[in-house]
Every structure is written in structure tokens, then in C-alpha cells.
Scaffold this active site. Sequence first.
Site, PDB file in Angstrom:
ATOM      1  CG  HIS A  24      -2.051  -0.999   1.083  1.00 45.65           C
ATOM      2  ND1 HIS A  24      -1.847  -2.341   1.343  1.00 45.65           N
ATOM      3  CD2 HIS A  24      -3.347  -0.875   0.726  1.00 45.65           C
ATOM      4  CE1 HIS A  24      -2.979  -2.994   1.160  1.00 45.65           C
ATOM      5  NE2 HIS A  24      -3.906  -2.131   0.779  1.00 45.65           N
ATOM      6  CG  ASP A  93      -7.623  -1.132   1.033  1.00 43.88           C
ATOM      7  OD1 ASP A  93      -6.687  -1.722   0.471  1.00 43.88           O
ATOM      8  OD2 ASP A  93      -7.681   0.099   1.141  1.00 43.88           O
TER       9      ASP A  93
END
Length: 172
Positions: A24, A93
Site C-alpha cells: 500500500h 482493501d
Amino acid sequence: MSKKINGFEVLGEVAWLWASSPLHRKWPLSLLAINVLPAIESNQYVLLKRDGFPIAFCSWANLNLENEIKYLDDVASLVADDWTSGDRRWFIDWIAPFGDSAALYKHMRDNFPNELFRAIRVDPDSRVGKISEFHGGKIDKKLASKIFQQYHFELMSELKNKQNFKFSLVNS
């Protein structure tokens, strides 16, 4: 008395997890806003903590078929209203930079025992993506498989009509 959730506090904790995640942290900040703010606004997320510190986060969107296709065509295309447009759940996510993915997985199976989720899983080295399926801990596996097959049939039927479908993993 339950504690009111502070969206800014949640956003800060998720941003810290993003920065701690090797995958990320390479993504643009704009994706943090696109992937996290709608999840907080619609309460479609789980944030696990240990000793008061965030250790894992996942978010999901409940998409209709049209928005599912939109998402698969461009993962950064969803707007806030898309997140609650249907019943086709997609993990947006999944962040567990400290080795707590199994704890997050168990939490989701226990707390969403009859739910189905799908996700785009990306190999960070090859950047090849695939659709993975997940189901709660109490749903019959044959029923889950049948529902997933129906989702895939509906998706493929719609994609036959899409001329410019590109399945983008990141913004160009």
C-alpha cells in the site's frame, strides 16, 4: 453507552496501516481517499486493534452488477454511492502489515457467517490480478459455490456487451 466512531481517527489509523504495508505504501495518496473514505462513511469496514493500536483493516463495497463491472474495469472508479448500490460484496482493501491477516480472516468469517465476498488479488511482483472468493463460516459451501457461479455467469453475460473493457488494476 457506546463510543461514537470518529471518522478522522479511523482514517488516521488506516493511513498508518497503509504506510506500514509494503504494497500500500507504494500507492498514490488519492487511492487512500478513494478506498477508505466511502468505507468509513458507509460503515463497511473492520479495523482490528491490539493494545489500542491498529493491526489490520478491511473494507468492502456492496455493488450492483453495473458497478461491479465499473470496478473491474477501473479499480479507482467507485464513488461513494456505488459502495451501497447492491448486494454483490467486494473486498476493496485488506491490510495486515504486521502478520495479522489470519486474525482478520477469522474475524470476517465469524462476524459475517452467511456472507459472500469477492476480491481482486494482485501479485505484487507480476502485477497480475485474479478474482478470489470468500465466504462466511456458516454458509453451506455448495450454496456458496452456486451463488458465486451465478455471479460469474451474470458478470460474463454483461461483459460480452462491453467493447472497451480493460480490467485495470491501477490508474493509468
